[in-house]
Every structure is written in structure tokens, then in C-alpha cells.
Design a protein around this motif. Structure first.
Motif, short mmCIF file in Angstrom:
data_model
loop_
_atom_site.label_atom_id
_atom_site.label_comp_id
_atom_site.label_asym_id
_atom_site.label_seq_id
_atom_site.Cartn_x
_atom_site.Cartn_y
_atom_site.Cartn_z
N ARG A 287 44.44 34.71 38.45
CA ARG A 287 44.18 35.09 37.05
C ARG A 287 43.81 36.55 36.93
O ARG A 287 44.22 37.24 36.00
CB ARG A 287 43.09 34.18 36.46
CG ARG A 287 43.65 32.80 36.11
CD ARG A 287 42.61 31.74 35.91
NE ARG A 287 43.26 30.51 35.43
CZ ARG A 287 43.90 29.64 36.21
NH1 ARG A 287 43.95 29.87 37.51
NH2 ARG A 287 44.48 28.57 35.70
N LEU A 288 43.05 37.04 37.88
CA LEU A 288 42.72 38.46 37.89
C LEU A 288 43.96 39.29 38.20
O LEU A 288 44.22 40.32 37.57
CB LEU A 288 41.61 38.72 38.92
CG LEU A 288 40.90 40.07 38.85
CD1 LEU A 288 40.23 40.26 37.50
CD2 LEU A 288 39.87 40.18 39.96
N ASN A 289 44.74 38.85 39.18
CA ASN A 289 45.96 39.57 39.55
C ASN A 289 46.96 39.64 38.41
O ASN A 289 47.78 40.57 38.35
CB ASN A 289 46.62 38.89 40.75
CG ASN A 289 46.16 39.48 42.07
OD1 ASN A 289 45.86 40.66 42.17
ND2 ASN A 289 46.08 38.65 43.10
N ALA A 290 46.93 38.65 37.51
CA ALA A 290 47.91 38.61 36.42
C ALA A 290 47.83 39.87 35.56
O ALA A 290 48.84 40.33 35.03
CB ALA A 290 47.69 37.36 35.56
N ALA A 291 46.63 40.45 35.44
CA ALA A 291 46.50 41.67 34.64
C ALA A 291 47.31 42.80 35.25
O ALA A 291 48.04 43.52 34.56
CB ALA A 291 45.03 42.07 34.53
N GLY A 292 47.22 42.96 36.57
CA GLY A 292 47.96 44.03 37.23
C GLY A 292 49.45 43.76 37.31
O GLY A 292 50.25 44.69 37.38
N ARG A 293 49.82 42.49 37.29
CA ARG A 293 51.25 42.15 37.39
C ARG A 293 51.98 42.35 36.07
O ARG A 293 53.10 42.84 36.03
CB ARG A 293 51.40 40.70 37.85
CG ARG A 293 50.91 40.46 39.26
CD ARG A 293 51.25 39.05 39.73
NE ARG A 293 50.66 38.74 41.02
CZ ARG A 293 51.10 39.18 42.19
NH1 ARG A 293 52.17 39.96 42.22
NH2 ARG A 293 50.50 38.85 43.31
N LEU A 294 51.34 41.93 34.97
CA LEU A 294 52.05 41.91 33.68
C LEU A 294 51.48 42.88 32.65
O LEU A 294 52.15 43.19 31.68
CB LEU A 294 52.01 40.50 33.07
CG LEU A 294 52.61 39.36 33.91
CD1 LEU A 294 52.65 38.09 33.07
CD2 LEU A 294 54.01 39.71 34.39
N SER A 295 50.26 43.33 32.84
CA SER A 295 49.63 44.15 31.80
C SER A 295 48.97 45.36 32.45
O SER A 295 49.64 46.18 33.06
CB SER A 295 48.62 43.29 31.03
OG SER A 295 47.99 44.03 30.01
N ASP A 296 47.66 45.46 32.31
CA ASP A 296 46.90 46.62 32.78
C ASP A 296 45.69 46.08 33.53
O ASP A 296 44.88 45.34 32.96
CB ASP A 296 46.48 47.47 31.59
CG ASP A 296 45.68 48.70 31.98
OD1 ASP A 296 45.37 48.86 33.17
OD2 ASP A 296 45.35 49.50 31.09
N MET A 297 45.52 46.44 34.81
CA MET A 297 44.41 45.91 35.58
C MET A 297 43.06 46.39 35.05
O MET A 297 42.02 45.84 35.43
CB MET A 297 44.58 46.27 37.06
CG MET A 297 43.53 45.64 37.98
SD MET A 297 43.20 43.87 37.69
CE MET A 297 44.23 43.12 38.95
#
Length: 563
Positions: A287-297
Motif C-alpha cells: 500500500r505504501l509502495n503504490a504511491a511511488g508506483r502510480l502517483s507520488d511517494m
């Protein structure tokens, strides 16, 4: 064909552990994983390797302490994965507790790419930092560090990735894998390197009397972040890393964690009181990684550094939504990959390289990992980048050091790879789109020359048969509490069972009732919709199935074959 291969158990080591009071089942499992002394199982903080043993921490501490005393501005440049986000959060929380003026930035995966590039330095320069600190990146940023120094910034690299032939000209480098560093734990994650740097800084500030008039910050309160980043980055869980993870989990189970960690557990539907490494690696971390994968970390980092529980929960819910979107994108990419690999002959190839023009840069690493697990071949998946380039993310198998393989490709064909970096099991790279076919061919030649044929045969290492008395809920709970992960794998057992009943669930999963010596056990194999023969040899994990408030032991099948 998959081989089931039981691990050898050094009986003398197992006996010594039992004599030291270790549970007999755990003693056997630990001995099979190289543990010979009970001291190797000590996960107290006093057993942690000291900060001064890590090259560069003392120099970094002095530089940072001087900067704090001078009121200098610091900027942390983070990576866009879970390790980078937790490392950034450790840095921000610790430095602010020490009274520092600290800010952070994280590069956009698509427009800026990985690490401290000159373009990233120009963005950082707008904040007018006196000190630039990298976390989970920087060891390959020769040009980026040069650009930062040209701006007059002092530079500190904290990283754990393997260095290239030339090191950046930073003021200080903290990296257990840099030349000349004798730190015993070479598997330290990026968050671990930053945590150690903060421990050294606290010691330096203590020496200078900075805490004489008040309470000293307790950095152990950040171990939940350290545990999450360490597990999520899939680094080897050597003794030192097991201490960091165990201490973090201990705090989570006791309810002592950052509001963001608590919120991520809630979003994942997990109970912090029963937190384990599986939760960190497969529920909270993604869930945390999803920000860096699809949006902005930055979204993920904000979740970890806010002290407002309500804001943390709102961000965690947004991260959960992004993770569901990531799953949908991944499913489509997996289908496309499966079509491309129809008829794949494992005997004819030592590696796999795939590219589709519409694949998402943030998800190619997951796709590569899934293919590697299924076909047991080093796999690199590519997505389209900018200016005619492809971004690749690779995953390897035991027996092939992926970064070294890419290094050999570069030495043999210097014009082929634009840039690369990584570890033994995972690496990233950039090539020109026009060179994809050429790269695929060269990579195959290099892998075929490096890897032993036996390493291309997938095998499941097991802990042998489990005595009937240990096929229980009690044993499952005992194992659930332990620290398992990369390099210290969770137990897998194998045995012969009679298939009493079987059915397919949701057209995807095989549900079974297995029998042995008059006892019956529930079992399931996920993502497997074929039937089983009457008698099977199964490799399985002990798990707990909870339904309507009732808990039962369940065998989670990894693989089975006719017996």
C-alpha cells in the motif's frame, strides 16, 4: 519440473538450541537455517551492531551536528519505494526531534527517474539547502553529487545499493557495501543505513551536551519504520536485520507505532497486535509502495511523518485505493505477458526480457517478479520511458547476481545500457527502445554463461515432514510470531497425504481435505484450478484459517505432485 528438496538439519546445532531452552520445532528450523548458538537468536537492542562500526556514520554525525548548531537547512532526497519512504521518514522525524530545519523531496518516477540526478538537484536547489542528504539512493549519483557540490551544498549519501567503479565525490558516504567498510551486516536496508546515521548523530549531540537541558529523543520509537522498510525491500534477514525487524514488530504488537503505520494496518484489514513479517511484506508495504508506483511517494511519506491520526487514516485510505488500482493494472499486464510467453520453452532460454508499449513503469517490477516465480528464469520487464528510452526492472533467481550480470553486459557492450544499478536479486536499468532486441540477445548470452544449469531447475526447499503432533493451531501460532523473510525463509514442510475431498473455489483455487494416519486436514492451493490425484506429495506452509470467529489450522500448498 519442480523438485522438492528437504533441508539438512545439523543435529548437533539443533540439540544445542534445545538444551538452551528453544522449542524443539523451532530448534530444528533454526538449525536448518544456520543458527548454531542461542546468542544468534538474541533480538534485544543490546545485540545490535554499534553505529560506529558502520563507515561514515561518525563523519556524517559531525557534519549534521554542525549544521544543526548553525541553523542550516537540510533537504533529504528519497527513493520512491517503501525502503526509501521509511528511510526518509526516519530522517525527518529524527532530525526534527534534534531541532534541525529539514525538508524532503522525492523524484517523480516517470519524469525524473531514480536517484539524485542533476535535474533533481536543480529542483532541490529551489529550497536553498546547505546540506543535501540522500536516502536509499546516491551511491551511483556521480553527476548528481557533482551538481550539488557546484551549488555549494554539503552532501551526505546514505544508501545500501552496490557501488559502481567510481564513487560520487560526496562529503560523506554511509553504505555498508562501499569499499573499505567492514560493517558485518552487508544486507542493511536503506532505512537501516539512515537509522544508524541518526543513532550516530544522537551520540554526537549527546557528547556536545545538546540534551543537557531536556529529554533525549528515543530513536527506538522509529523502529516500526525500520522494520517495515527492511522487510518490504526484501533484503537478507541476517542477525542484525532480524533484531531491527523483531524490535519494530514488538512495538507494533504493543500498540506503539507511528499513526501512519497504524492507519496502514487498518486500511489493509490487519491487526497490529498480531503483526508479523507477512503483514509488512504483503499488506502494509504494497500500500505504501503504490504511491511511488502510480502517483507520488510524497503521499506515502506524509502518511509516515504526520502525527495526526485522522490525516494518517485519510492518506492510508487513498493509498489503499491506489493499491487496488495497481492490482488492476498488474492483472492486465500479467495477461499480456502470459500471451507473449505462450509456448515458452524453459530448456531453450536462460533468461526472459519483455516489453509492451503500454506497460506502466511503476508495475513492471512486480510483473518481472511474478514471471520469475512462475518460470524460474531471471526476468526483466520494460516499459516505455522518455526520449526513446525504455525503463527496465529485473528480478533474478538464486545462482545469478543480476547487477553483476548487467555490469558484464556493459563491459562487453559499453553502448548498450544507458544506466543501471541494483542488487543480486533485483536491478533497474535504462536502454534505448531501438536496442531492445539486441539487449535481449546479449542478456541471454551473458546469463547463459554465468548461471549453472542446476540453478535453472526450480526446487522448493522444505523442512521435511512435520510430526502429527505439530500439525496444530498451536504450532501455526508459534511460527507466525517468528521473524521470517529473505535469507531466513518461512518454514515449508512436505509429506505424503491421501486426498479425501477436493473442489474448485471461484474457478481459481483448489480446496482439499487431506488425510494422514487417521487425521484430516484442510488445505488450499491458490491460483491453481486443476485437480489432484488420489495421493500426493505436498510442500506446504502451516497457516491459520479464520472464519466466523473460529480459527483452524490450514495447510497452504506451495506445490504437489503425484505420490
Amino acid at each position: 519440473m519442480i523438485q522438492i528438496h528437504p533441508r539438512a538439519v545439523p543435529q548437533r546445532a539443533a540439540a544445542a538450541l534445545m538444551d538452551a531452552g528453544i522449542h524443539p520445532l523451532l530448534a530444528r528450523l533454526y538449525a536448518a537455517r544456520g543458527i548454531a548458538r542461542s546468542s544468534d537468536l538474541d533480538t534485544s537492542l543490546k545485540a545490535l551492531l554499534p553505529p560506529q562500526a558502520l563507515t561514515g556514520t561518525a563523519e556524517a554525525a559531525q557534519l549534521l551536528a554542525d549544521a544543526i548548531e548553525a541553523g542550516a537547512r537540510m533537504v533529504i532526497v528519497a527513493d520512491y519505494d517503501c525502503d526509501g519512504a521509511t528511510a526518509c521518514a526516519v530522517g525527518v522525524r529524527a532530525l526534527r526531534a534534534f531541532g534541525a530545519d529539514v525538508h524532503y523531496l522525492v523524484p517523480d518516477r516517470v519524469t525524473l527517474g531514480y536517484g539524485l540526478t542533476p535535474a533533481m538537484v536543480e529542483i532541490a536547489a529551489r529550497l536553498e539547502p546547505d546540506v543535501l542528504i540522500t536516502v536509499d539512493n546516491g551511491i551511483a549519483s556521480v553527476e548528481g553529487i557533482a551538481a550539488a557540490r557546484a551549488h555549494g551544498m554539503a552532501t551526505i549519501i546514505t544508501d545500501h545499493h552496490l557501488p559502481g567503479d567510481v564513487l560520487p565525490d560526496a562529503d560523506v558516504i554511509v553504505n555498508p557495501n562501499q569499499p573499505g567498510c567492514d560493517f558485518p551486516s552487508k544486507a542493511l536496508a536503506g532505512v537501516g543505513a539512515m537509522f544508524y546515521t541518526m543513532l550516530a548523530l544522537r551520540a554526537e549531540l549527546r557528547e556536545r551536551g545538546a540534551f543537557a537541558g531536556g529529554q533525549e529523543p528515543n530513536l527506538a520509537d522509529l523502529l516500526d519504520l525500520v522494520a517495515l522498510g527492511t522487510v518490504a525491500d526484501v533484503v537478507k534477514l541476517d542477525h542484525n536485520n532480524r533484531i531491527l525487524v523483531a524490535q519494530g514488530l514488538q512495538r507494533m504488537r504493543a500498540g506503539r507505532m507511528q499513526p501512519g503505520i497504524r492507519a496502514l494496518f487498518a486500511a489493509a484489514g490487519r491487526e497490529p497486535a498480531r503483526a508479523n513479517t507477512f503483514d509488512l511484506g504483503f499488506a502494509v508495504g504494497p500500500r505504501l509502495n503504490a504511491a511511488g508506483r502510480l502517483s507520488d511517494m510524497s503521499l506515502g511519506i506524509e502518511c509516515l511523518i504526520t502525527d495526526d491520526p485522522g490525516r494518517a487514516l485519510n492518506i492510508a485510505q487513498e493509498l489503499d485505493k491506489l493499491n487496488r488500482e495497481r492490482r488492476s493494472i498488474e492483472a492486465g499486464m500479467q495477461e499480456e505477458a502470459a500471451l507473449r510467453l505462450e509456448g515458452f520453452d524453459p530448456g531453450a532460454s536462460a533468461s526472459i526480457a519483455l516489453f509492451e508499449p503500454d506497460w506502466h513503469q511503476g508495475v513492471i517490477g512486480i510483473v518481472a517478479g511474478r514471471i520469475k516465480e512462475k518460470l524460474h528464469r531471471p526476468t526483466i520487464a520494460f516499459a516505455r520511458g522518455n526520449d526513446g528510452e525504455l525503463k527496465g526492472s529485473g528480478r533474478s533467481i538464486a545462482g545469478l547476481h543480476l547487477r553483476d550480470a548487467l555490469d558484464l553486459v556493459t563491459k562487453q557492450h559499453p553502448d548498450l545500457i544507458v544506466r543501471f544499478g541494483g542488487h543480486a536479486m533485483a536491478a533497474g536499468l535504462t536502454i534505448r527502445e531501438a536496442d531492445f532486441d539486441r539487449f535481449s540477445s546479449v542478456f541471454e548470452e551473458v546469463v547463459a554463461g554465468l548461471v549453472e544449469p542446476a540453478a535453472l531447475q526450480r526446487r522448493i526447499e522444505t523442512d521435511g515432514a512435520l510430526e502429527a503432533g505439530y500439525l496444530s493451531l498451536e504450532s501455526a501460532r508459534l511460527l507466525e510470531k517468528e521473524i521470517w523473510g529473505q535469507g531466513f525463509p518461512a518454514p515449508v514442510f512436505d509429506d505424503v497425504f491421501r486426498v479425501e475431498r477436493q473442489r474448485i473455489l471461484k474457478d481459481r483455487h483448489l480446496k482439499l481435505e487431506l488425510g494422514k494416519q487417521g487425521a484430516r486436514y484442510d488445505a488450499i492451493q491458490f491460483n491453481f484450478a486443476d485437480g489432484a490425484p488420489d495421493t500426493i506429495r505436498a510442500a506446504y506452509r502451516l497457516s491459520i484459517n479464520e472464519y466466523n470467529g473460529v480459527s483452524n489450522v490450514q495447510l497452504m500448498l506451495e506445490h504437489f505432485e503425484a505420490a
